[in-house]
Design an enzyme around this catalytic site. Structure first.
Site, mmCIF file in Angstrom:
data_model
loop_
_atom_site.group_PDB
_atom_site.id
_atom_site.type_symbol
_atom_site.label_atom_id
_atom_site.label_comp_id
_atom_site.label_asym_id
_atom_site.label_seq_id
_atom_site.Cartn_x
_atom_site.Cartn_y
_atom_site.Cartn_z
ATOM 1 N N LYS A 1 41.575 29.437 63.000
ATOM 2 C CA LYS A 1 40.278 29.786 63.570
ATOM 3 C C LYS A 1 40.078 29.093 64.915
ATOM 4 C CE LYS A 1 37.016 30.109 60.400
ATOM 5 N NZ LYS A 1 36.172 29.446 59.389
ATOM 6 N N ARG B 1 32.733 24.511 61.025
ATOM 7 C CA ARG B 1 33.600 25.491 60.370
ATOM 8 C C ARG B 1 34.962 24.888 60.077
ATOM 9 N NH1 ARG B 1 33.376 30.487 64.529
ATOM 10 N NH2 ARG B 1 33.760 31.687 62.622
ATOM 11 N N GLY C 1 39.065 28.248 49.124
ATOM 12 C CA GLY C 1 39.070 26.948 48.446
ATOM 13 C C GLY C 1 38.672 25.852 49.404
ATOM 14 N N MET D 1 36.322 24.173 52.507
ATOM 15 C CA MET D 1 34.878 24.081 52.616
ATOM 16 C C MET D 1 34.295 25.266 53.390
ATOM 17 S SD MET D 1 32.481 21.087 54.066
ATOM 18 C CE MET D 1 31.919 21.990 55.482
ATOM 19 N N ARG E 1 41.171 37.299 64.260
ATOM 20 C CA ARG E 1 42.446 37.000 63.593
ATOM 21 C C ARG E 1 43.171 38.310 63.334
ATOM 22 N NH1 ARG E 1 39.388 35.074 58.162
ATOM 23 N NH2 ARG E 1 37.949 36.801 58.196
ATOM 24 N N HIS F 1 60.651 44.615 27.141
ATOM 25 C CA HIS F 1 61.677 45.647 27.295
ATOM 26 C C HIS F 1 61.119 46.854 28.046
ATOM 27 C CE1 HIS F 1 63.958 49.221 25.901
ATOM 28 N NE2 HIS F 1 65.002 48.416 26.056
ATOM 29 N N ARG G 1 76.101 54.390 36.049
ATOM 30 C CA ARG G 1 76.478 53.900 34.725
ATOM 31 C C ARG G 1 76.742 55.087 33.813
ATOM 32 N NH1 ARG G 1 71.293 50.269 34.025
ATOM 33 N NH2 ARG G 1 70.511 52.259 34.790
ATOM 34 N N SER H 1 82.096 45.026 43.600
ATOM 35 C CA SER H 1 80.649 45.201 43.616
ATOM 36 C C SER H 1 80.073 44.037 42.823
ATOM 37 C CB SER H 1 80.277 46.538 42.980
ATOM 38 O OG SER H 1 78.871 46.659 42.952
ATOM 39 N N CYS I 1 75.330 45.510 43.396
ATOM 40 C CA CYS I 1 74.635 46.558 42.650
ATOM 41 C C CYS I 1 73.637 45.995 41.660
ATOM 42 C CB CYS I 1 75.628 47.476 41.947
ATOM 43 S SG CYS I 1 76.597 46.623 40.693
ATOM 44 N N TYR J 1 77.464 46.646 51.956
ATOM 45 C CA TYR J 1 76.279 47.428 51.601
ATOM 46 C C TYR J 1 75.531 46.773 50.449
ATOM 47 C CZ TYR J 1 78.937 49.064 47.561
ATOM 48 O OH TYR J 1 79.648 49.099 46.399
HETATM 49 P P1 ADP Z 1 34.900 32.012 57.132
HETATM 50 O O1 ADP Z 1 36.107 31.176 57.319
HETATM 51 O O2 ADP Z 1 34.438 32.095 55.735
HETATM 52 O O3 ADP Z 1 35.019 33.338 57.819
HETATM 53 P P2 ADP Z 1 33.236 31.208 59.323
HETATM 54 O O4 ADP Z 1 33.450 29.875 59.881
HETATM 55 O O5 ADP Z 1 33.839 32.332 60.077
HETATM 56 O O6 ADP Z 1 33.710 31.203 57.827
HETATM 57 O O7 ADP Z 1 31.663 31.384 59.203
HETATM 58 C C1 ADP Z 1 30.934 32.069 58.248
HETATM 59 C C2 ADP Z 1 29.917 32.982 58.915
HETATM 60 O O8 ADP Z 1 29.099 32.248 59.805
HETATM 61 C C3 ADP Z 1 30.581 34.053 59.731
HETATM 62 O O9 ADP Z 1 29.842 35.245 59.581
HETATM 63 C C4 ADP Z 1 30.462 33.559 61.132
HETATM 64 O O10 ADP Z 1 30.454 34.597 62.060
HETATM 65 C C5 ADP Z 1 29.144 32.808 61.095
HETATM 66 N N1 ADP Z 1 29.125 31.739 62.109
HETATM 67 C C6 ADP Z 1 29.985 30.722 62.215
HETATM 68 N N2 ADP Z 1 29.690 29.966 63.287
HETATM 69 C C7 ADP Z 1 28.637 30.535 63.874
HETATM 70 C C8 ADP Z 1 27.873 30.234 65.048
HETATM 71 N N3 ADP Z 1 28.187 29.203 65.807
HETATM 72 N N4 ADP Z 1 26.850 31.037 65.351
HETATM 73 C C9 ADP Z 1 26.560 32.090 64.564
HETATM 74 N N5 ADP Z 1 27.221 32.441 63.462
HETATM 75 C C10 ADP Z 1 28.247 31.675 63.116
HETATM 76 MG MG MG Z 2 34.964 33.992 59.530
#
Ligand code: ADP
Ligand code: MG
Ligand code: MG
Length: 893
Positions: free
Chosen positions: A24, A93, A102, A104, A337, A459, A567, A777, A845, A865
């Site tokens: 990110k 974030r 998993g 935060m 991404r 099986h 076979r 083979s 094979c 092959y």
């Molecule tokens: P995730 O990894 O779950 O996608 P994000 O970090 O992308 O988490 O954030 C969750 C939500 O919060 C997303 O919809 C993102 O666009 C929004 N968000 C994150 N940072 C900001 C920000 N600075 N201003 C407005 N919205 C935000």
């Molecule tokens: Mg996101």
């Protein structure tokens, strides 16, 4: 010691720093430097996280660098953190190198307290918005940073709504929100024993610490274990200026893909919501609107968004997933991404992008996961028809999705009947409590398999996958009554002859027929193009394992360049032949045995002619009889039972006599360990008549085909050789037969003799064996069994899954070739075999021939092959090309 750089401004990073800045963060940096409207911010590195994990505290200098970076952001935004007159709010974030559930969750609106709140109200003139942001922040921070569950807060919001008599969150007014925030804080104090932290810097520090800690929470650790992601990568933390999509009807937030991720079509695809923040779009509280609507609602923003999306896609040269927010008519980009996509979309996007010259054809080949394309060619149900079936209550049960594909047919409850009906052209679904080798002839004639018991390695599952038949195994709640030829589920009865539909890809079982769609490679232009490009990049040949002309034709349509394993034992199992086969086995003298073999010969010859015709011009490897003979005889226990009943009812009957004879033969042939017993070439040495007949049938078929103008290249494969003398003995018996047939027929045919390498001793002595064999083979199923000393059925049924779970073995060696052990034997055999016989042809094979990772290995050791099951031929073509590309001087640019 100089303090490390722990903090990077967005301007300071780029997309290739995912290790350091997380996925990110690296992309936020990249987009910032591209000049896109990204709210300013900075990233705390994964190294800081690792230092924190190691030392249990922030590394020296971290917070100092954080405050310095904050200053820069303040300067850029003209706001300042904690300033009541013009407060800067941020999001915190998390983001590791790989996207990882998993970890935060994101905390939004950080920096709010009673003072900064007043500033926000003054600046926006919108008290409701400000209190709503505050309320969300207290809840999110408590829940995410301090583990104080958000449902307490949601409860309080619900109580408030009930008191006000309103339904939607947005109907809760400013005054009520003021009260609610007070209540949240009181609750916090009561539960935590201290006040909700009001100091923005303290909030920030706590949030950063919480992100670091979340790297080692159980969910994250489990996820990494499962996906084999190393534990020492660490997560980065992005701190970013908040922008607000919830400031009114000229604001909003959404997610979009630069191409349709379901079909791959080149259209923007996504959803948004006006007057909403962050998670609201995915939370499903309100129904989001299709992105194309934005074009009507706000053409100016939409146009701007399209331009940015195109720029991002061209820059990354891939279909991207973009998060955006509109704040009072201004567009902001918050994340991008590489977009996850379906198999169909992956192929179309790769081929289209190569066509647009955005990527090269070689890159296109590397963009598609070879394993994924398998599903594009399997039969499936029409999705509308399936939905309707479910809606109208026809979904009967769910089981394990044991073998992919879908089929409709009549339920049949025993293998013989399935075979009989199947041969008469009926679409049959064989339904059994579970299957055994006795059911195989019925499975062969069926369109699909349903069992009440058994798992992924039962099986039924293993055989169905091998045959490319859809299979649902261990269907819950299904009670099969074999005697009454029916099954019940939830009080519903399905009788023999009733139509049912099974979906082996999802594990669903339906009553009645559902329209099936059988995809054809000819009709999938994109996949066809991709595979044609693949063919130019691969050195490995791709052949197929096929026992029947039907399978051979399918394999050929999928691009197979030969049959690597045909076979011959199935041919013995068919209903009209089995009694002759049994008489042949029970014959007391070779002369009598020959009599029955003579009757079998035309059947086998016919089978081979069918295969040669289907493979006109291409090589066909035919393996001589391999299993122990008792596999063709009735089950011992059943015989004992029948004999006991007859002895009581009619002790002098002729039937009893023949039963007893059969029983004696079966008992005489019983082995302690059939897998290691009298089978393969051992059987050919003890009872050469059988393989002499087979060789005659093969060569007669070859000559007859050739006379009809069919171009035949046959390779006769002698299985289970461990010592060169075994091969020599058998070949010496068979070569004269081949020659004699050609003389009788007055025509020559191209034939070779070779062997399967499936015993470690054969691999080790490959040099000697190669002097007698014209091809090898690698039978890597048996070679894996014999190298590990595992019996596959027992291993997969009893301990192998646990081995993989507990990491005693990295993967199931029957699925992906064990390079270090079995692979070394293969390598040795290749080297020694080629040294002794430079013309030796080398293939594989085993099931590994259709597994991309194993194909990679086959390429590396220099096989000629791989041979895969027909449905996996396209997978193998792509995987072989990817292996080929890995060793050309090709770079991903
Ligand atoms: P995730 O990894 O779950 O996608 P994000 O970090 O992308 O988490 O954030 C969750 C939500 O919060 C997303 O919809 C993102 O666009 C929004 N968000 C994150 N940072 C900001 C920000 N600075 N201003 C407005 N919205 C935000
Ligand atoms: Mg996101
Ligand atoms: Mg074998």
């Amino acid at each position: 010691m100089a303090v490390k750089k722990w903090v990077y401004l967005f301007e300071e990073g780029n997309k290739d720093q995912k290790d350091l800045l997380g996925g990110k963060g690296a992309n936020l940096a990249e987009m910032t430097n591209l000049g896109l409207p990204v709210p300013p911010g900075f990233i705390i590195t994964t190294q800081a996280c690792n230092a924190f994990s190691a030392g249990g505290k922030f590394p020296p200098g971290l917070m100092k660098q954080v405050t310095a970076a904050l200053k820069r952001v303040e300067k850029e935004t003209g706001k300042s953190f904690g300033d009541p007159t013009n407060p800067l709010l941020v999001s915190v974030r998390s983001g590791a190198k790989f996207s990882m559930p998993g970890m935060m969750d994101t905390v939004l609106n950080l920096g709010l307290n009673d003072e900064t709140l007043r500033g926000i109200i003054e600046l926006t003139g919108n008290a409701r918005f400000a209190y709503d942001a505050y309320r969300r922040f207290v809840m999110m921070f408590s829940d995410i940073v301090l583990d104080l569950d958000r449902h307490h807060f949601e409860q309080m919001l619900d109580d408030m709504k009930r008191r006000l008599g309103v339904k939607l969150d947005t109907e809760v007014g400013a005054d009520a929100l003021v009260q609610l925030v007070a209540r949240y804080r009181a609750f916090f104090r009561k539960t935590m024993g201290y006040d909700f932290p009001g100091d923005p810097l303290q909030q920030l520090e706590m949030a950063i610490r919480a992100v670091f800690n979340s790297w080692n929470n159980k969910r994250a650790v489990d996820y990494r274990n499962y996906h084999k992601i190393p534990h020492d990568l660490g997560t980065a933390v992005s701190v970013q200026t908040m922008v607000f999509g919830n400031m009114g009807e000229d604001s909003g937030t959404g997610v979009a893909f630069t191409r349709d991720v379901a079909t791959g079509e080149k259209v923007i695809y996504g959803e948004y919501l006006m007057n909403a923040q962050g998670e609201d779009v995915v939370a499903g509280v309100r129904t989001p609107i299709k992105i194309s609507e934005l074009g009507k609602q706000n053409p100016r923003i939409y146009k701007q968004f399209l331009a940015i999306a195109t720029k991002i896609e061209r820059h990354y040269r891939d279909a991207m997933d973009i998060e955006f927010t509109i704040e009072r008519g201004k567009l902001w980009i918050l994340q991008c991404r590489v977009g996850k996509r379906t198999a169909a979309a992956a192929v179309k996007i790769a081929v289209d992008m190569a066509g647009e010259r955005l990527i090269t054809r070689r890159e296109a080949l590397l963009r598609v996961d070879a394993n994924q394309i398998n599903q594009l060619l399997l039969p499936g149900f029409d999705s509308k028809a399936m939905e309707e079936a479910a809606k109208s209550g026809r979904l009967l049960a769910r089981g394990l999705n044991a073998s992919p594909g879908a089929a409709t047919g009549i339920a049949v409850f025993d293998a013989d009947r399935a075979e009989e009906l199947g041969k008469n052209g009926k679409a049959v679904i064989l339904v059994r409590p579970e299957t055994t080798p006795d059911d195989v002839h019925g499975m062969l004639a069926s369109k699909g398999i349903l069992t009440a018991r058994g798992g992924a390695t039962s099986h039924a599952a293993v055989v169905a996958r091998g045959l490319g038949l859809p299979c649902v195994a261990g269907a819950e709640g299904i009670a099969v009554d074999e005697r009454r030829r029916q099954f019940t589920v939830d009080g519903r009865v399905i009788k023999e002859g009733d139509e049912i539909s099974i979906h082996g890809t999802t594990g669903e079982v339906f009553a009645g027929a559902i329209k099936t769609i059988e995809p054809k490679l000819e009709e999938n232009e994109d996949l066809r193009a991709l595979l044609e490009w693949a063919d130019k990049e691969r050195r490995l040949g791709v052949w197929a394992n096929a026992d029947y002309p039907r399978d051979a034709q399918r394999a050929r349509a999928f691009g197979a360049e030969g049959i690597g394993l045909c076979r011959t034992e199935h041919m013995f199992m068919e209903a009209e032949r089995l009694p002759i086969v049994q008489k042949m086995i029970l014959a007391e003298t070779p002369a009598k045995r020959r009599k029955y073999l003579d009757r079998l010969l035309p059947f086998q010859r016919g089978d081979f002619e069918g295969i040669f015709e289907a493979m006109d011009g291409l090589p066909v490897v035919i393996r001589l009889i391999d299993p122990p003979l008792h596999e063709f005889l009735p089950n011992r226990l059943e015989l004992v039972e029948q004999a006991a009943t007859l002895r009581a009812e009619s002790p002098t009957s002729r039937k009893l006599k023949s039963l007893e004879k059969m029983l004696a033969a079966v008992e005489g042939m019983a082995e302690m360990n059939p897998m290691l017993g009298l089978r393969g070439c051992r059987l050919s040495i003890i009872m050469p008549e059988i393989v002499e007949m087979q060789t005659r049938a093969i060569m007669e078929a070859a000559c007859r085909c050739k006379k009809r103008g069919v171009d035949v290249h046959v390779k006769i494969m002698i299985p289970l050789v461990g010592h060169v003398n075994e091969l020599k003995f058998v070949r010496d018996r068979l070569e004269p037969v081949a020659k004699q047939v050609m003389q009788e027929q007055g025509i020559d045919a191209d034939y070779r003799f070779g062997t399967m390498i499936e015993i470690p001793r054969a691999a080790i002595t490959a040099g000697e064996i190669a002097a007698i064999a014209e091809f090898f083979s690698f039978g890597t199923n048996d070679l894996t069994q014999t190298t590990f000393g595992f019996s596959r059925d027992d291993a997969e049924g009893k301990f192998l899954l646990k081995y993989v779970e507990d990491k005693i073995l990295p993967v199931n060696p029957f699925q992906t070739l064990d390079r270090d052990g079995v692979g070394e034997l293969v390598r040795m055999a290749v080297e020694r075999g080629r040294a002794a016989n430079p013309n030796l042809e080398l293939g594989i094979c085993g099931e590994h021939g259709g597994d991309p990772e194993s194909i990679f290995f086959c390429h590396q050791v220099g096989l000629d092959y791989v041979s895969a099951s027909p449905f996996r031929v396209p997978v193998a073509r792509l995987a072989a090309a990817q292996a080929g590309l890995s060793d050309t001087a090709f770079k991903d640019k």
